[in-house]
Scaffold this motif. Structure first.
Motif, short mmCIF file in Angstrom:
data_model
loop_
_atom_site.label_atom_id
_atom_site.label_comp_id
_atom_site.label_asym_id
_atom_site.label_seq_id
_atom_site.Cartn_x
_atom_site.Cartn_y
_atom_site.Cartn_z
N ARG A 185 24.46 -6.49 148.61
CA ARG A 185 24.54 -5.26 149.17
C ARG A 185 23.63 -4.46 148.08
O ARG A 185 23.95 -3.93 147.22
N PRO A 186 22.04 -4.34 148.53
CA PRO A 186 21.35 -3.56 147.41
C PRO A 186 21.71 -2.35 146.95
O PRO A 186 22.26 -1.41 147.75
N THR A 202 17.59 -4.84 152.69
CA THR A 202 17.82 -5.87 152.00
C THR A 202 16.58 -6.91 151.66
O THR A 202 16.37 -7.43 150.54
#
Length: 372
Positions: A52-53, A269
């Motif tokens: 999850r950036p 993402t």
């Protein structure tokens, strides 16, 4: 050692300081050998990665112990600083290793997102949980548990095997997912010649767990390379078409705004994973979002996570569709598209050829058309 692409990703996402430990098996192996020398760890293998950036990165590992056949399960999570500060789950010293750079290593059944999982895995405390879930089966204790699927910090699925030979499936959820799953898995679906769904046998909000009947058969995922694969895909398509006609009851709706949020997250993402695709990903996400906003709300029951792993081929041609945690009101095309996309992966991994994939998709679609 990280690949060049992985090293570049770690460098780009400075918000998650400990990503390198999650993505580098050699780094994890060194930490485990130093922190837990009594385990005598010989190797580790990364089996699953959830990124999850700018927020978190989680990797699932199989940990090989010397002179032990079955590997130990473990997962490593690197957190953003703020998320790390919000961790409030009590962490014991044995199942968890706290590292620098906001990294947490969890040895199964330790799980910061599923704090009660250890109670289900422990044989003594498991009996108390099962007596709550299945009070009518109290005479069947003791019972063993076999891990079927495990998504760290989200969900655990186990097969409970009783001494008299019967089995049930138990799913353990993180706290905020249990109510939705309890509603979604309540399905009014009498068995037909074509379709079967597992009955819910019991549930406990206190233990965040649900129990389902065990349905024997062959998982479709393991059948796609056999000579009868096309026939199996046809049966799958027919069963899915019938499933889409089931009552929706009080299911939540998968609205256009929910889909738009997911598309935005996917584009974000992709941007972090491969920056040259950023503008294209955003353009595609925006275009699909605009089209979705113009469509009327869908009102049919859909599976929500349909793939070859959710299909069991039973006796006499009956097909069971399982794992209904993501059931919602939506557009059946979502299930169809998701299923085909997963099927196409097998071509890219060279498990089946392009021609085989085309034949399987054709059989699947033909059954849907004839059954609707």
């Amino acid at each position: 050692m990280l690949s060049t692409a992985d090293a570049n990703l770690v460098q780009r996402d400075q918000a998650i300081a400990g990503m390198k430990v999650v993505m580098d098996p050699d780094a994890l192996l060194t930490i485990l050998q130093v922190a837990r020398p009594e385990l005598d760890v010989t190797s580790v293998q990364l089996t699953y990665l959830r990124y999850r950036p700018t927020r978190s990165c989680l990797g699932s590992y199989q940990v090989r112990i010397r002179d032990t056949v079955t590997p130990m399960l473990a997962h490593v999570t690197a957190y953003h600083g703020k998320a790390w500060g919000k961790l409030s789950i009590p962490i014991d010293d044995y199942h968890h290793i706290i590292c620098q750079d906001q990294v947490l290593i969890s040895l199964f059944p330790g799980d910061a997102g599923l704090p009660s999982l250890a109670g289900l895995i422990n044989r003594d405390s498991r009996q108390d949980i099962l007596k709550t879930l299945l009070p009518a089966s109290a005479e069947a204790w003791p019972a063993d548990i076999e891990t079927l699927a495990y998504k760290p910090q989200r969900r655990y699925v186990g097969r409970i095997n009783f001494e008299h030979g019967n089995s049930v499936v138990v799913k353990h959820y993180r706290e905020n997912e249990y109510p939705k799953a309890a509603l979604a898995t309540t399905i009014d679906c009498p068995a037909t010649a074509r379709l079967r769904t597992p009955r819910t046998l019991g549930g406990s909000q206190h233990h965040q767990s649900l129990a389902f009947e065990w349905l024997p058969g062959r998982v479709l995922r393991r059948e796609i390379t056999t000579t009868s694969a096309a026939h199996s895909l046809y049966a799958c398509g027919a069963a899915l078409a019938e499933f889409h006609t089931l009552a929706t009851d009080n299911l939540k709706h998968r609205t256009a705004s929910i889909k738009a949020d997911r598309l935005t997250a996917a584009a974000k993402t992709i941007t972090h994973l491969h920056p040259p695709l950023a503008s294209l990903a955003q353009e595609i996400a925006t275009g699909i979002t605009q089209k979705l906003s113009q469509e009327p709300p869908a009102t049919q029951r859909i599976h929500g996570d349909f793939s070859l792993s959710q299909v069991i081929l039973m006796e006499k041609g009956q097909v069971a569709i399982i794992d209904h945690d993501e059931n919602v009101c939506g557009d059946p095309m979502e299930d169809i598209g998701h299923f085909i996309a997963r099927l196409l992966r097998y071509e890219h991994t060279r498990k089946i050829t392009h021609n085989q994939v085309e034949l399987l998709i054709e059989a699947f679609i033909e059954a849907l058309r004839k059954t609707v």
